[in-house]
Write a protein that holds these residues in place. Structure first.
Motif, PDB file in Angstrom:
ATOM      1  N   PRO A  54    -153.264 -56.315   2.973  1.00 22.21           N
ATOM      2  CA  PRO A  54    -151.813 -56.478   3.149  1.00 22.21           C
ATOM      3  C   PRO A  54    -151.173 -57.165   1.945  1.00 22.21           C
ATOM      4  O   PRO A  54    -151.100 -58.396   1.885  1.00 22.21           O
ATOM      5  CB  PRO A  54    -151.706 -57.348   4.404  1.00 22.21           C
ATOM      6  CG  PRO A  54    -152.954 -58.168   4.383  1.00 22.21           C
ATOM      7  CD  PRO A  54    -154.020 -57.281   3.787  1.00 22.21           C
ATOM      8  N   GLY A  57    -145.502 -58.156   3.201  1.00 24.74           N
ATOM      9  CA  GLY A  57    -145.376 -58.642   4.570  1.00 24.74           C
ATOM     10  C   GLY A  57    -145.797 -60.093   4.729  1.00 24.74           C
ATOM     11  O   GLY A  57    -145.955 -60.844   3.759  1.00 24.74           O
ATOM     12  N   ASP A  93    -151.562 -52.239   3.650  1.00 19.23           N
ATOM     13  CA  ASP A  93    -151.343 -51.924   5.066  1.00 19.23           C
ATOM     14  C   ASP A  93    -150.344 -52.857   5.737  1.00 19.23           C
ATOM     15  O   ASP A  93    -150.057 -52.718   6.924  1.00 19.23           O
ATOM     16  CB  ASP A  93    -152.664 -51.914   5.842  1.00 19.23           C
ATOM     17  CG  ASP A  93    -153.285 -53.298   5.993  1.00 19.23           C
ATOM     18  OD1 ASP A  93    -152.737 -54.273   5.428  1.00 19.23           O
ATOM     19  OD2 ASP A  93    -154.333 -53.415   6.662  1.00 19.23           O
ATOM     20  N   ASN A  96    -150.586 -54.165   9.419  1.00 23.94           N
ATOM     21  CA  ASN A  96    -150.270 -53.362  10.602  1.00 23.94           C
ATOM     22  C   ASN A  96    -151.438 -52.426  10.923  1.00 23.94           C
ATOM     23  O   ASN A  96    -151.848 -51.641  10.071  1.00 23.94           O
ATOM     24  CB  ASN A  96    -148.997 -52.546  10.337  1.00 23.94           C
ATOM     25  CG  ASN A  96    -148.583 -51.709  11.520  1.00 23.94           C
ATOM     26  OD1 ASN A  96    -149.200 -50.701  11.821  1.00 23.94           O
ATOM     27  ND2 ASN A  96    -147.523 -52.117  12.199  1.00 23.94           N
ATOM     28  N   GLU A  98    -151.747 -49.651  12.717  1.00 22.30           N
ATOM     29  CA  GLU A  98    -151.474 -48.215  12.583  1.00 22.30           C
ATOM     30  C   GLU A  98    -151.403 -47.807  11.112  1.00 22.30           C
ATOM     31  O   GLU A  98    -151.945 -46.776  10.713  1.00 22.30           O
ATOM     32  CB  GLU A  98    -150.170 -47.859  13.304  1.00 22.30           C
ATOM     33  CG  GLU A  98    -150.255 -47.964  14.818  1.00 22.30           C
ATOM     34  CD  GLU A  98    -148.969 -47.521  15.501  1.00 22.30           C
ATOM     35  OE1 GLU A  98    -148.053 -47.047  14.789  1.00 22.30           O
ATOM     36  OE2 GLU A  98    -148.886 -47.657  16.730  1.00 22.30           O
ATOM     37  N   THR A  99    -150.735 -48.635  10.312  1.00 18.35           N
ATOM     38  CA  THR A  99    -150.659 -48.358   8.882  1.00 18.35           C
ATOM     39  C   THR A  99    -152.041 -48.408   8.248  1.00 18.35           C
ATOM     40  O   THR A  99    -152.396 -47.560   7.419  1.00 18.35           O
ATOM     41  CB  THR A  99    -149.736 -49.375   8.186  1.00 18.35           C
ATOM     42  OG1 THR A  99    -148.449 -49.332   8.790  1.00 18.35           O
ATOM     43  CG2 THR A  99    -149.610 -49.079   6.706  1.00 18.35           C
ATOM     44  N   SER A 100    -152.826 -49.396   8.645  1.00 21.00           N
ATOM     45  CA  SER A 100    -154.164 -49.547   8.093  1.00 21.00           C
ATOM     46  C   SER A 100    -155.025 -48.327   8.386  1.00 21.00           C
ATOM     47  O   SER A 100    -155.740 -47.822   7.509  1.00 21.00           O
ATOM     48  CB  SER A 100    -154.822 -50.803   8.679  1.00 21.00           C
ATOM     49  OG  SER A 100    -155.855 -51.272   7.857  1.00 21.00           O
ATOM     50  N   THR A 124    -156.580 -55.010  12.392  1.00 22.24           N
ATOM     51  CA  THR A 124    -156.627 -53.894  11.447  1.00 22.24           C
ATOM     52  C   THR A 124    -158.071 -53.580  11.070  1.00 22.24           C
ATOM     53  O   THR A 124    -158.444 -52.413  10.922  1.00 22.24           O
ATOM     54  CB  THR A 124    -155.812 -54.197  10.175  1.00 22.24           C
ATOM     55  OG1 THR A 124    -156.374 -55.322   9.501  1.00 22.24           O
ATOM     56  CG2 THR A 124    -154.366 -54.483  10.504  1.00 22.24           C
ATOM     57  N   TYR A 193    -153.767 -63.191  19.129  1.00 25.25           N
ATOM     58  CA  TYR A 193    -154.456 -61.907  18.973  1.00 25.25           C
ATOM     59  C   TYR A 193    -155.920 -62.225  18.722  1.00 25.25           C
ATOM     60  O   TYR A 193    -156.322 -63.399  18.772  1.00 25.25           O
ATOM     61  CB  TYR A 193    -153.824 -61.055  17.861  1.00 25.25           C
ATOM     62  CG  TYR A 193    -154.204 -61.417  16.449  1.00 25.25           C
ATOM     63  CD1 TYR A 193    -154.841 -60.506  15.624  1.00 25.25           C
ATOM     64  CD2 TYR A 193    -153.910 -62.680  15.927  1.00 25.25           C
ATOM     65  CE1 TYR A 193    -155.190 -60.831  14.328  1.00 25.25           C
ATOM     66  CE2 TYR A 193    -154.245 -63.006  14.634  1.00 25.25           C
ATOM     67  CZ  TYR A 193    -154.882 -62.084  13.830  1.00 25.25           C
ATOM     68  OH  TYR A 193    -155.219 -62.411  12.546  1.00 25.25           O
ATOM     69  N   THR A 223    -146.238 -62.905  14.177  1.00 22.06           N
ATOM     70  CA  THR A 223    -145.044 -62.776  13.345  1.00 22.06           C
ATOM     71  C   THR A 223    -144.178 -64.032  13.343  1.00 22.06           C
ATOM     72  O   THR A 223    -143.085 -64.039  12.772  1.00 22.06           O
ATOM     73  CB  THR A 223    -144.192 -61.596  13.833  1.00 22.06           C
ATOM     74  OG1 THR A 223    -143.922 -61.759  15.236  1.00 22.06           O
ATOM     75  CG2 THR A 223    -144.933 -60.271  13.624  1.00 22.06           C
TER      76      THR A 223
END
Length: 429
Positions: A54, A57, A93, A96, A98-100, A124, A193, A223
């Motif tokens: 990342p 972000g 990524d 994220n 989904e992006t990863s 990720t 998480y 976040t």
């Protein structure tokens, strides 16, 4: 479960920044010989590496440092090993999942990489490891700390190369806080998480198994930028010690600004690796001198390997001191290079197997090896922030727990029979 045979031992000072890795064979009594990789014999070619991190972000500082560690090794040593050229394709990524996963698909299916390094964040990393193992591509993890990378999801293609599992790296912190720290009660603040749950679980088990009581556990979204509400809850809990686990980047300084802004006692804090890594030290300066933390990385450790690595990175980065993310990226590159130098072009399961056969007597992390699940076994340090003569700040060890494995005092079978860690399950009976 996999079984490992011969391990290689590194007798020199460790993974130093400017020296090649010298490997010597060493077989424990009764060990089985592993299947031999076909040596490339220096016949050349290109090894294509996909690197996911990342770099934008909330975790951009940590993500860029992970990439910097990888790049540092190749800048110092050249991008050719044993006639093999290293080509790296870096993908952002943004932390994220989904992006990863999308970036992983692109690297494998379009760029045809031989293996993937990264990503950084636990969720990720789990997503990418599941995909890479399904398509037969190795996945090397310099920083990701998800327990299940090397537990329930362990496979012959996934290896943790430069970090520890979240619960593993924080269990000694709980033990130390309850014994040497002399604390009877604790409150925890952890990211909501997988990494936060696991980090908290490690601390909580170490603390309670040594007589401590956890008064309250507080969770924050990944976040989060404003920690004032959470700091108020910590203040209300009135515990002897405050354990804090973030995933690196902005949350560390943001928490500390809120905590110190309310005038709370910094000596009551015990933070994890990432919340007070070098990015945080550079942002906070002398405000955090004396703050304690627990980690597998300690840049203030008295070690020739660490000193050489720090000097190399300072030159690379205009005087900055490397944190755990830089160290993880660097060690991962050095492991890949050592395998190529010894065996020639090695890919697939043979690459992972070759990496996990090594034992380092004094790497930049200390004495480390790998277990049968491709996870690091090594030291964990209780650290204190100190001011260096060079104007930088360092996490300096005040206690060391050697040979820490990922099972927290259980057998692998007992540990794997438990539920995964969550808000509702922290490993307590």
């Amino acid at each position: 479960m996999k079984t490992r045979g011969r391990r290689s031992a590194l007798a020199a000072a460790g993974i130093a920044a400017v020296t090649a890795l010298a490997l010597t064979a060493c077989a424990p009594p009764g060990a089985n010989e592993p299947a031999a990789s076909e040596p490339g014999g220096g016949d050349g070619g290109t090894l294509k590496v996909g690197y996911i991190s990342p770099t934008t972000g909330n975790f951009a500082v940590a993500g860029q440092e992970m990439v910097d560690g990888w790049n540092l090794y190749w800048e110092l040593n050249g991008k050719e090993v044993n006639g093999i050229t290293i080509e790296t394709i870096v993908e952002d990524d943004a932390g994220n999942p989904e992006t990863s996963l999308t970036k992983a698909h692109k690297l494998v299916e379009q760029d045809k990489v031989d293996f993937i390094v990264g990503p950084l964040i636990a969720n990720t990393a789990l997503a990418v490891a599941e995909y890479t193992s399904s398509v037969g591509i190795p996945n090397l993890h310099p920083v990701a700390a998800s327990d299940d990378l090397t537990q329930r999801n362990a496979n012959d293609l996934t290896v943790r190369t430069g970090s520890m599992g979240g619960s593993q790296a924080n269990y000694p912190g709980g033990e130390w806080a309850a014994t040497e720290g002399g604390n009877k009660t604790a409150v925890t603040l952890c990211a909501d998480y997988a990494f936060g749950w696991e980090s908290c679980a490690g601390f909580v088990q170490g603390f309670t198994q040594n007589g401590g009581e956890v008064k309250e556990q507080i969770w924050f979204p990944n976040t989060t930028t404003d920690f004032s509400t959470y700091v108020s809850q910590i203040q209300a809990a009135g515990a002897d010690v405050v354990y804090v686990a973030t995933a690196g980047g902005a949350p560390g300084p943001n928490f500390l600004n809120a905590y110190l802004g309310l005038g709370l006692d910094p000596s009551k804090l015990l933070m994890n690796c990432c919340s007070i890594d070098q990015g945080t030290l550079r942002a906070m300066g002398d405000q955090v001198v004396g703050v304690k933390s627990v980690s597998y990385w300690a840049e203030g450790r008295d070690s020739e390997a660490v000193a050489e690595f720090i000097e190399a990175y300072k030159e690379f980065s205009d005087g900055k001191v490397p944190g755990a993310y830089v160290a993880g990226g660097y060690v991962t590159a050095s492991l890949v290079a050592s395998v190529l130098k010894e065996k020639g072009m090695v890919t697939g399961k043979d690459l992972v197997s070759a990496i996990t056969e090594y034992t380092f007597e004094d790497s930049i992390f200390g004495r480390v090896s790998w277990d049968d699940y491709n996870n690091v076994v090594g030291p964990v340090y209780i650290r204190e922030v100190t001011a260096g003569d060079d104007g930088n700040f360092y996490n300096t060890p005040i206690a060391t727990f050697e040979d820490v494995d990922q099972w927290l005092g259980r057998t692998p079978e007992e540990a794997l029979a438990q539920p995964t860690y969550s808000q509702s399950f922290q490993g307590l009976e």
